[in-house]
Design an enzyme around this catalytic site. Sequence first.
Site, short mmCIF file in Angstrom:
data_model
loop_
_atom_site.label_atom_id
_atom_site.label_comp_id
_atom_site.label_asym_id
_atom_site.label_seq_id
_atom_site.Cartn_x
_atom_site.Cartn_y
_atom_site.Cartn_z
CG ASP A 1 32.30 42.80 37.51
OD1 ASP A 1 31.66 43.69 36.89
OD2 ASP A 1 31.77 42.08 38.37
CE LYS B 1 26.69 40.59 34.36
NZ LYS B 1 27.02 40.44 35.78
CD GLN C 1 26.28 37.54 38.18
OE1 GLN C 1 26.84 37.79 37.12
NE2 GLN C 1 25.49 38.42 38.78
#
Length: 288
Positions: free
Chosen positions: A125, A58, A102
């Site tokens: 996200d 990412k 994450q």
Amino acid sequence: MSQTQTARLMDGVGLARRIVEETSSKAAELARRVGVTPCLATVLVGEDPASVTYVRMKRARCAKAGIESRHVSLPATTTTAELVETLQSLSQDAGVHGILLQHPVGPHIDERAAFEAIAPEKDVDGVTMRSFGAMSFGLPGFASCTPGGIMRLLDEYEVDLAGQRAVVVGRSAILGKPVGMLLLARDATVTYCHSRTTDLAAIVQEADVVVAAVGRPRLVRGEDIKPGAVVIDAGYNPGNVGDVDFDTARTRARLITPVPGGVGPMTIAVLLAQTVDAASIQLGLAGR
Ligand code: NAP
């Protein structure tokens, strides 16, 4: 469509590349107009090899798109309170426009509490309850990235969802549930299936659109795909195998995503696009 025909492949690689190119131009435009480079903060707890790889990927994509990334690496022993504090502090940092935690985080951490420490305007996200609520109500906000990517793929291939029967297999908070909400917002008639569903095959057989989001290789049998259906396989299992039996499904479907190269590349593309959108909004340069 007869069983001998082959479905058209939905090319996530090409579409993701175009989204990233557009995102990269928008990032450059921001830097030119106001001298600010959009910044994504990535937060990783522990050193799980898959998570380390995902975060590295990412960040590399951010760099290529002209997005800055700021990485925070926390030890596996981090407590919920410490993680919450880190996320709150990034939420208050004007130099950070988007935050990615994450996941999964360790089992000793309250993941929901951690997600909720992310300010909604930086939730690129799409993991907070606020983002989920906005998605469900059709209000402005950031989509969960994989569901957002799936919707962009459906739009790219001009799939008209109104009145269609959509079956979502899987109901996780980051994938199954939100994609069902986004399909519902487009007037599809949505059915969710999960581990307690009885007779999955019969439900899949009714579907005009199938979204597989389980994490079990070839759980959705090709022979259950309705002729002419659209098949989105978000599953990713070892050996590059999806959740749908691709070889048989493609002889019945109208459109199908390959694994890899379908849904996967879309997730990061949406993350980058939402980071630049977040920066524009925070800098007062765009309406959401
Ligand atoms: P998850 O949190 O493990 O959720 C899996 C879901 O599948 C659960 O809702 C579970 O039901 C359901 N399920 C399990 N066994 C089932 C069965 N036999 N029949 C029907 N449903 C069943 O997984 P996730 O995070 O949503 O990820 C799902 C898949 O998508 C994985 O392969 C993952 O690698 C992939 N993924 C891909 C991307 C990408 O960028 N392409 C991003 C995220 C995830 P219960 O709720 O009843 O337990």
